[in-house]
Design a protein around this motif. Structure first.
Motif, PDB file in Angstrom:
ATOM      1  N   CYS A  43      21.673   3.173  71.040  1.00 48.69           N
ATOM      2  CA  CYS A  43      22.796   2.854  70.155  1.00 48.69           C
ATOM      3  C   CYS A  43      23.525   4.090  69.638  1.00 48.69           C
ATOM      4  CB  CYS A  43      22.303   2.019  68.974  1.00 48.69           C
ATOM      5  SG  CYS A  43      21.564   0.447  69.463  1.00 48.69           S
ATOM      6  N   ARG A  44      23.072   5.258  69.996  1.00 50.74           N
ATOM      7  CA  ARG A  44      23.699   6.490  69.499  1.00 50.74           C
ATOM      8  C   ARG A  44      24.132   7.441  70.600  1.00 50.74           C
ATOM      9  NH1 ARG A  44      19.297   5.397  66.456  1.00 50.74           N
ATOM     10  NH2 ARG A  44      18.056   6.767  67.793  1.00 50.74           N
ATOM     11  N   THR A 101      39.478   5.180  72.432  1.00 49.37           N
ATOM     12  CA  THR A 101      38.030   5.439  72.436  1.00 49.37           C
ATOM     13  C   THR A 101      37.539   5.576  73.871  1.00 49.37           C
ATOM     14  OG1 THR A 101      37.813   4.129  70.430  1.00 49.37           O
ATOM     15  CG2 THR A 101      35.797   4.637  71.627  1.00 49.37           C
ATOM     16  N   GLU A 129      31.808   6.721  74.333  1.00 49.72           N
ATOM     17  CA  GLU A 129      31.657   6.304  72.937  1.00 49.72           C
ATOM     18  C   GLU A 129      31.585   4.780  72.796  1.00 49.72           C
ATOM     19  OE1 GLU A 129      34.276  10.047  71.131  1.00 49.72           O
ATOM     20  OE2 GLU A 129      34.915   7.965  70.843  1.00 49.72           O
ATOM     21  N   THR A 130      32.170   4.063  73.729  1.00 48.07           N
ATOM     22  CA  THR A 130      32.191   2.602  73.629  1.00 48.07           C
ATOM     23  C   THR A 130      30.850   1.990  74.010  1.00 48.07           C
ATOM     24  OG1 THR A 130      34.531   2.691  74.235  1.00 48.07           O
ATOM     25  CG2 THR A 130      33.472   0.544  74.315  1.00 48.07           C
ATOM     26  N   SER A 172      28.283   1.902  71.121  1.00 45.89           N
ATOM     27  CA  SER A 172      28.755   0.944  70.129  1.00 45.89           C
ATOM     28  C   SER A 172      28.606  -0.492  70.620  1.00 45.89           C
ATOM     29  CB  SER A 172      30.219   1.241  69.782  1.00 45.89           C
ATOM     30  OG  SER A 172      30.734   0.271  68.891  1.00 45.89           O
ATOM     31  N   ALA A 196      24.932  -1.543  70.354  1.00 41.59           N
ATOM     32  CA  ALA A 196      24.564  -1.846  68.965  1.00 41.59           C
ATOM     33  C   ALA A 196      25.043  -3.234  68.566  1.00 41.59           C
ATOM     34  CB  ALA A 196      25.135  -0.786  68.037  1.00 41.59           C
ATOM     35  N   LYS A 197      26.227  -3.625  69.023  1.00 45.79           N
ATOM     36  CA  LYS A 197      26.727  -4.964  68.717  1.00 45.79           C
ATOM     37  C   LYS A 197      25.917  -6.050  69.419  1.00 45.79           C
ATOM     38  CE  LYS A 197      31.510  -3.481  67.893  1.00 45.79           C
ATOM     39  NZ  LYS A 197      32.936  -3.603  68.338  1.00 45.79           N
TER      40      LYS A 197
END
Length: 396
Positions: free
Chosen positions: A161-162, A363, A367-368, A371, A374-375
């Motif tokens: 997630c990072r 973005t 980077e996507t 993210s 995580a969603k």
């Protein structure tokens, strides 16, 4: 008493005088009455006992390293027990040892395994990597041919997630395979990560390569050119469509989240296929009062261009998906994928900018992906089975 003795003497003399001394043998009755040869037989028995040697018994000494020790010998007392003082029953007990082999050890997976073969037959390879854990997540991915679903799913499975990790976990259609009209994924591949997420990569839907494979398996190479013009294209197309519907309805039943990857804003053929598979999905609820399980449907627009990311265009796209699945039971919207305003027109829609079109205004792909993962992990996990369903029971 003297008469019998004299008569026996005379009989002996008369027989010796006749010259038949060597041929005469006393009868059995005479030997029993006179005790003849009793001394000789006793002497022979004694001589036999003296001559016979005692039997020799051979004993094989056991090796010390192969001989099992008794429980008493395994105990090594110390202190007063070493000298034999104050011995108790506990000193001679064999203490239980903890089994070194742990049956609950989880096998780490380095490469995906086949869940469904190319003929859509179940495989048993995945069962060895599953545990009795109840907190697991099943994420499937579908899409059209060469839409980039295997690449996107590989990056989601390898990244966290990072941090973004560009690693190819699943089989990706290379340029050489695309030139030959082939696909990278055949059947259904499964990959289990350490955070207990089961990723499922499906073969392309409505694939021309699958149709070509069906034709090649049904007809030999010699008669292919003669029979192929006589074939009706609708037969092969219907076969491929039915196979795609079977895969979709199956994934609806076993997935918490189903990702649909496409390289366009809205493909009507793909949307129609998703809606038809929903009607063919079997009801898994045991009771009519319990709602049937339906997965979260997340649409990913891969290779998006900057012109498609204009706010007005994104708003129209979300509205389109909301209208298309208005009567659907699929969970196409959630708070995790909504914007800060939390409007009702938001759907589970994510745009992935193309590698070559990335710039400072939008973005980037790297980077996507974190993210997006995580969603996905933040979505509520609706149960599709009884309470306490484990990974192994889910597989069974």
């Amino acid at each position: 008493m003297s008469q019998p003795e004299a008569s026996s003497t005379s009989r002996g003399k008369s027989r010796r005088d006749g010259g038949k001394q060597s041929l005469y043998r006393p009868t059995r009755d005479e030997r029993d009455r006179s005790g003849y040869n009793s001394g000789y037989r006793g002497k022979s028995r004694q001589a036999a006992n003296v001559d016979a040697a005692p039997p020799t018994i051979l004993l094989k000494t056991r090796a010390n390293d192969t001989r099992s020790l008794s429980p008493v010998q395994q105990v090594k007392p110390s202190g007063p027990l070493a000298s034999g003082e104050n011995l108790s029953k506990d000193a001679f007990k064999v203490h239980a040892r903890k089994d070194v082999s742990d049956n609950t050890a989880v096998l780490s997976m380095s490469t995906p395994v086949k869940f469904l073969s190319k003929d859509l037959i179940f495989q048993d390879s995945l069962h060895d990597f599953l545990t009795d854990n109840c907190e697991f997540l099943v994420i499937g991915c579908v899409g059209l041919q060469w839409s980039g679903k295997s690449s996107v799913l590989s990056h989601l499975a390898s990244s966290n997630c990072r941090t973004f990790v560009k690693q190819t976990v699943f089989s990706v259609a290379t340029s050489s395979l695309q030139m030959e009209g082939l696909t990278g994924t055949i059947g259904l591949d499964a990959f289990v990560t350490g955070d207990r997420i089961i990723w499922l990569d499906c073969q392309p839907l409505l694939s021309a390569a699958i149709a070509e494979r069906e034709i090649a398996t049904n007809y030999n190479k010699d008669g292919y050119k003669e029979i192929h013009p006589k074939l009706e294209s609708s037969c092969v197309g219907t076969l491929v469509e039915v196979e795609s519907l079977q895969l979709l309805s199956f994934l609806y039943c076993i997935c918490h989240i189903l990702i649909v990857v496409q390289d366009s804003l809205g493909d009507p053929n793909l949307i129609r296929l998703l809606q038809t598979a929903e009607m063919l999905k079997p009801n898994l609820a045991n009771d009519d009062t319990v709602a049937d399980h339906m997965p979260h449907l997340v649409t990913i627009y891969n290779r998006a261009q900057p012109s498609d990311l204009v706010p007005e265009m994104l708003k129209q796209t979300h509205k389109f998906y909301k209208m298309a699945f208005k009567k659907s039971r699929l969970q196409i919207s959630s708070e995790q994928f909504g914007d800060l305003q939390k409007t009702d027109d938001e759907a589970n829609f994510v745009s992935l900018v193309d590698w070559t079109a990335a710039n400072d205004q939008w973005t980037s792909y790297e980077e996507t992906i974190p993210s997006l993962k995580a969603k996905l992990l933040a979505l509520p996990r609706h149960s599709f089975g009884p309470t306490g369903l484990t990974e192994k029971s889910w597989y069974n």
